[in-house]
Design a protein around this motif. Sequence first.
Motif, PDB file in Angstrom:
ATOM      1  N   LEU A  26       0.827  -1.203   0.000  1.00  0.00           N
ATOM      2  CA  LEU A  26       0.000   0.000   0.000  1.00  0.00           C
ATOM      3  C   LEU A  26       0.864   1.257   0.000  1.00  0.00           C
ATOM      4  CD1 LEU A  26      -2.955   0.941   0.101  1.00  0.00           C
ATOM      5  CD2 LEU A  26      -2.753   1.007   2.603  1.00  0.00           C
ATOM      6  N   THR A  27       1.979   1.225   0.729  1.00  0.00           N
ATOM      7  CA  THR A  27       2.886   2.376   0.760  1.00  0.00           C
ATOM      8  C   THR A  27       3.453   2.664  -0.624  1.00  0.00           C
ATOM      9  OG1 THR A  27       3.496   1.884   3.058  1.00  0.00           O
ATOM     10  CG2 THR A  27       4.975   3.315   1.814  1.00  0.00           C
ATOM     11  N   ILE A  28       3.911   1.616  -1.320  1.00  0.00           N
ATOM     12  CA  ILE A  28       4.440   1.812  -2.673  1.00  0.00           C
ATOM     13  C   ILE A  28       3.362   2.379  -3.591  1.00  0.00           C
ATOM     14  CG2 ILE A  28       5.323   0.639  -4.726  1.00  0.00           C
ATOM     15  CD1 ILE A  28       6.855  -1.235  -2.998  1.00  0.00           C
ATOM     16  N   TYR A  29       2.166   1.814  -3.521  1.00  0.00           N
ATOM     17  CA  TYR A  29       1.077   2.255  -4.415  1.00  0.00           C
ATOM     18  C   TYR A  29       0.746   3.726  -4.186  1.00  0.00           C
ATOM     19  CZ  TYR A  29      -3.517   2.627  -6.553  1.00  0.00           C
ATOM     20  OH  TYR A  29      -4.581   3.036  -7.310  1.00  0.00           O
ATOM     21  N   ILE A  30       0.590   4.109  -2.919  1.00  0.00           N
ATOM     22  CA  ILE A  30       0.216   5.492  -2.608  1.00  0.00           C
ATOM     23  C   ILE A  30       1.296   6.467  -3.058  1.00  0.00           C
ATOM     24  CG2 ILE A  30      -0.177   7.124  -0.710  1.00  0.00           C
ATOM     25  CD1 ILE A  30      -1.587   4.829   0.790  1.00  0.00           C
ATOM     26  N   LEU A  31       2.563   6.120  -2.789  1.00  0.00           N
ATOM     27  CA  LEU A  31       3.648   7.043  -3.128  1.00  0.00           C
ATOM     28  C   LEU A  31       3.876   7.130  -4.636  1.00  0.00           C
ATOM     29  CD1 LEU A  31       6.239   6.194  -0.311  1.00  0.00           C
ATOM     30  CD2 LEU A  31       4.675   8.148  -0.454  1.00  0.00           C
ATOM     31  N   ILE A  32       3.748   6.023  -5.356  1.00  0.00           N
ATOM     32  CA  ILE A  32       3.956   6.070  -6.809  1.00  0.00           C
ATOM     33  C   ILE A  32       2.821   6.819  -7.495  1.00  0.00           C
ATOM     34  CG2 ILE A  32       3.924   4.633  -8.894  1.00  0.00           C
ATOM     35  CD1 ILE A  32       5.706   2.666  -7.542  1.00  0.00           C
ATOM     36  N   VAL A  33       1.598   6.629  -7.021  1.00  0.00           N
ATOM     37  CA  VAL A  33       0.441   7.271  -7.656  1.00  0.00           C
ATOM     38  C   VAL A  33       0.351   8.751  -7.299  1.00  0.00           C
ATOM     39  CG1 VAL A  33      -2.087   7.326  -7.716  1.00  0.00           C
ATOM     40  CG2 VAL A  33      -0.884   5.140  -7.865  1.00  0.00           C
ATOM     41  N   ASN A  34       0.585   9.093  -6.034  1.00  0.00           N
ATOM     42  CA  ASN A  34       0.353  10.464  -5.565  1.00  0.00           C
ATOM     43  C   ASN A  34       1.601  11.338  -5.572  1.00  0.00           C
ATOM     44  OD1 ASN A  34      -2.382   9.927  -5.031  1.00  0.00           O
ATOM     45  ND2 ASN A  34      -1.894   9.087  -3.015  1.00  0.00           N
ATOM     46  N   LEU A  35       2.788  10.733  -5.465  1.00  0.00           N
ATOM     47  CA  LEU A  35       4.022  11.525  -5.449  1.00  0.00           C
ATOM     48  C   LEU A  35       4.911  11.062  -6.598  1.00  0.00           C
ATOM     49  CD1 LEU A  35       4.722  11.513  -1.596  1.00  0.00           C
ATOM     50  CD2 LEU A  35       3.695  13.354  -2.939  1.00  0.00           C
ATOM     51  N   THR A  36       4.499  11.407  -7.795  1.00  0.00           N
ATOM     52  CA  THR A  36       5.191  10.907  -8.987  1.00  0.00           C
ATOM     53  C   THR A  36       6.612  11.431  -9.110  1.00  0.00           C
ATOM     54  OG1 THR A  36       4.201  12.726 -10.266  1.00  0.00           O
ATOM     55  CG2 THR A  36       3.047  10.601 -10.277  1.00  0.00           C
ATOM     56  N   ASN A  37       6.930  12.545  -8.455  1.00  0.00           N
ATOM     57  CA  ASN A  37       8.271  13.119  -8.559  1.00  0.00           C
ATOM     58  C   ASN A  37       9.250  12.544  -7.537  1.00  0.00           C
ATOM     59  OD1 ASN A  37       7.551  14.837 -10.681  1.00  0.00           O
ATOM     60  ND2 ASN A  37       6.754  16.392  -9.258  1.00  0.00           N
ATOM     61  N   MET A  38       8.761  11.779  -6.586  1.00  0.00           N
ATOM     62  CA  MET A  38       9.643  11.200  -5.570  1.00  0.00           C
ATOM     63  C   MET A  38      10.533  10.140  -6.199  1.00  0.00           C
ATOM     64  SD  MET A  38       8.727   9.286  -1.948  1.00  0.00           S
ATOM     65  CE  MET A  38       8.307  10.802  -1.082  1.00  0.00           C
ATOM     66  N   GLU A  39      11.800  10.121  -5.803  1.00  0.00           N
ATOM     67  CA  GLU A  39      12.730   9.111  -6.297  1.00  0.00           C
ATOM     68  C   GLU A  39      12.217   7.713  -5.963  1.00  0.00           C
ATOM     69  OE1 GLU A  39      15.552   9.111  -8.002  1.00  0.00           O
ATOM     70  OE2 GLU A  39      15.666  11.295  -8.290  1.00  0.00           O
ATOM     71  N   LYS A  40      12.254   6.830  -6.960  1.00  0.00           N
ATOM     72  CA  LYS A  40      11.701   5.493  -6.756  1.00  0.00           C
ATOM     73  C   LYS A  40      12.462   4.719  -5.671  1.00  0.00           C
ATOM     74  CE  LYS A  40       8.459   5.792  -9.829  1.00  0.00           C
ATOM     75  NZ  LYS A  40       8.642   7.221 -10.176  1.00  0.00           N
ATOM     76  N   GLY A  41      13.760   4.955  -5.555  1.00  0.00           N
ATOM     77  CA  GLY A  41      14.514   4.284  -4.503  1.00  0.00           C
ATOM     78  C   GLY A  41      14.012   4.648  -3.117  1.00  0.00           C
ATOM     79  N   ILE A  42      13.685   5.933  -2.912  1.00  0.00           N
ATOM     80  CA  ILE A  42      13.134   6.378  -1.634  1.00  0.00           C
ATOM     81  C   ILE A  42      11.783   5.718  -1.384  1.00  0.00           C
ATOM     82  CG2 ILE A  42      12.348   8.365  -0.308  1.00  0.00           C
ATOM     83  CD1 ILE A  42      15.302   8.425  -0.685  1.00  0.00           C
ATOM     84  N   VAL A  43      10.964   5.585  -2.432  1.00  0.00           N
ATOM     85  CA  VAL A  43       9.651   4.939  -2.317  1.00  0.00           C
ATOM     86  C   VAL A  43       9.812   3.499  -1.831  1.00  0.00           C
ATOM     87  CG1 VAL A  43       7.654   4.103  -3.633  1.00  0.00           C
ATOM     88  CG2 VAL A  43       8.549   6.395  -4.050  1.00  0.00           C
TER      89      VAL A  43
END
Length: 529
Positions: A180-197
């Motif tokens: 759920l954390t990955i899904y929320i961050l990838i969908v809502n914070l598209t500019n966040m570095e994927k490694g941080i996600v």
Amino acid sequence: MSKASSTVSSETPKDGDRTNLSRTFKYLLATQFLSRGIPFIFNSWIVRHLTAEDYAVYAIQFHLFVTCVLFLSREGFRRACMRADIKFEGASAKDNAATLLKVAWMTFPLGVVITIAACVFVFWWQGLHLSDPYAQAILINGCACILELLAEPLYILSQTLFLLKLRLMVETAATFSRCLTIYILIVNLTNMEKGIVFALSQAAYGACLFLGYWSYFLLFHAFRSSDLFPFRLGNMMNFDKQLSNMCMLFTVQSLRKLILQEGEKMVLVWLDTPYNQAVYGLVDKLGSLVVRLVFLPFEESSYATFARSASGQSPDKSKNLRRSLTEALKLVLLIGLIFLAFGPSYSYSLIRLLYGQKWSDGEASAALRYYCLYIIVLAMNGTSEAFLHAVATENQLKRSNDSLLVFSLIYVALNVLLIRSAGAVGLIFANSLNMILRIIFSAIFIKHFFQESPFSFYSCLPSGWIILLLSGAATLISEKVFLDREKFWPSFLIHFSIGLTFFCISAFLIYRRERPFINKIIRFRDHWD
């Protein structure tokens, strides 16, 4: 008797339940099904939303970092504590729990040292600075590992108490929170570095494990915090020396097992491109799903059953161990033969359906075909080594450690040689050779263990194994003749129908020949009591 003691006594399974493989396997299978099945479904979505480079970070690089830290920190303690013949009944239950926890808590300082060393090594190897997103992600992963290690003593206690439902609920919740954390961050914070996600999702997983185990033992199991952390001034060094020595022995062994288990990923990160890392990560997550869902919990439950049976004083101990080992090997061979028969001819179709043509038309399909061949040797090795580790003496375990060192060197050399010539397929071939060597070593040990009445490995083969191999040949021909990549859907339906027909015929014939054995598995009762 204290409240904690009475609770432990009332909730701990009786000896008959402790050595019941089917009961343990049932809960561990459910745990793996939920904790691995949820990521499998989620993985089908994430693969389509990441580049190959990002997926390599997620599936290979961060996975390798977390696995190395946790495996070296806790695997030896888990193995040794499950072997310990510690009773949790009567007035001494609380003292026995303290004896176990004093040793189990050693995982935390050891894990902190290993975590720091791993972070320093990655920073040095890749020339990272704190301002780099990848460096920050590594530090977050390190914190996630420490959270898991804070829960480890209570995990060991719960496994020793056979609180299998607790593990089922906690690991399922932790897995769901990670996805759920990955899904929320990838969908809502598209500019966040994927490694941080990915790192934050691992931290969410560790936090759930920590909160789950500590909440249960403090709120629902009548333990006080002083019971769960049983160290006092004056008795800091008062712990079970024999158990701690066994933990250290298994920890040394875990280093060699780690190389054997994750060596191909180490070589991938060291020598290969991010695209090939992503291909191997995709195939490994898909191909090893059956390993994680079935073979891993079965290996854990087999180990627990063998260890408990071997520690008893029953006059039929050898006979019971022989029967348990025979039926355990027969079950994993039956499952492995099914994948050997039908997996190679449906590898392309499965990847096409799950991840799309971009992945199916590349190297991933060929790698998955060979992975299906690898599954059967992986299954045999897991069960045979579980038996060896459960019943071997300390000197025999030391010889096993020495053999693992030799196998590790051969394995790493094969990985380095084959990755350059055959890519991901070469790594799978190296893994298979490594497993075959380990199976031979375990087989020699088993032969010596049952010297009085020789153990028959042929009796472990399920009836109808030739039928499965003939079905596999038929479905390979079907794929060559009927499956058309340009007209995939109509041709796939024909190919699938042929495979389903052969599977049903094989299942019917095998069930007729192995009806008592299969019924015993299905009933989940009176099994290896």
